[in-house]
Design an enzyme around this catalytic site. Sequence first.
Site, short mmCIF file in Angstrom:
data_model
loop_
_atom_site.label_atom_id
_atom_site.label_comp_id
_atom_site.label_asym_id
_atom_site.label_seq_id
_atom_site.Cartn_x
_atom_site.Cartn_y
_atom_site.Cartn_z
N CYS A 138 26.21 -23.12 -44.92
CA CYS A 138 26.97 -21.89 -45.13
C CYS A 138 26.00 -20.71 -45.10
CB CYS A 138 27.68 -21.90 -46.48
SG CYS A 138 28.82 -23.26 -46.70
N GLU A 200 33.55 -13.10 -49.01
CA GLU A 200 33.31 -13.12 -47.57
C GLU A 200 34.52 -13.67 -46.82
OE1 GLU A 200 30.71 -17.26 -47.66
OE2 GLU A 200 29.62 -15.39 -47.73
#
Length: 265
Positions: A138, A200
Site C-alpha cells: 500500500c 485516501e
Amino acid sequence: MWRVLRRAVTAGGRRAPVPQGRWCRCRQPLASAAGRCRGQAWAESRTSATITMPEVNTDHLDEQQVQLLAEMCILIDENDNKVGADTKKNCHLNENIDKGLLHRAFSVFLFNTENKLLLQQRSSAKITFPDCFTNTCCSHPLSHPLELEENNAIGVRRAAQRRLKAELGIPMEQVTPEEISYLTRIHYKAKSDGIWGEHEIDYILFVQKDVMLNPDPNEIQSYCYVTQKELKQLLDKASKNETLSHMENNPSHYYTMSNTIPVDH
Ligand SMILES: [Mn+2]
C-alpha cells in the site's frame, strides 16, 4: 479485505444519483459561500502565507521513514480530481485529515499462480500502522508527471511497480505496469494513533505472478502467502482477538477496512 473488495467490485458500473443543493464545479457539495468544495478550499489555503501547518516532532521516529515524509503526494477531491500536492507528512496528520485533506493512493493484491495472496507485516519503523499485517503493498503515486498520468490509471500502476521493488524487492521487470490490473477505487479513512492517520482514495490493483522477493527490513518485518480460506480464518481470529498461529503477532494489528466505501458507484 475480501468483504470490502467484493462489495466494491459488485458496485462497479453504477452511478450515484445527483443530490440537490449547491455544488462545486467538481460536483462536490460546497463547504462555504465562497463556492468552493473542501478539496479546493484546502488547495487554495496551501498557497496562503497565513495558514500554519501543525508542528510535529519527528526526532524519535525512524530516520529513513522520516525522509520519506518529504515526498509529494497528490491532493484530490472526493471524486478523485487532482486539486494540488502536499507532503506525505501533511497528508497523514490527523489535524489536516480532520479538515478534509485527501490524497491519492493504491493497494496492491499480488497472487501467485497457486492463487495465494501475498501478505506483509509492516516494520516497527513505519510511522503509520507499525507492525500491522496488510495486503501486498500500500503506498502512493507521487506528484510527478509519470505518476500523475490518469489514462487507464497508468500513473498509479507505475507507482505500484516502483513500490513493489522498494518494499518487497520485486525486480521491476518481473511486474510491469501492463501486468497490474486496476479494479476499482475505495475511499479509506482511519486513525493510526493520536497524531497520524490515513485519508485516501485507493486504487485497488491486482497482480497474478510468481515473483522473487527481497524485502527491505525497514519497510517489512515478515510476509507470507495465504489461500482465501486461510485469509478468512486469519480475519476471523483477528476479529475475535485470538492469537494467530503462524504469524505470531497481535491480530488486532490487522488493518481495519471498515471505514472504506467504494468510489466507483
Ligand atoms: Mn496515505
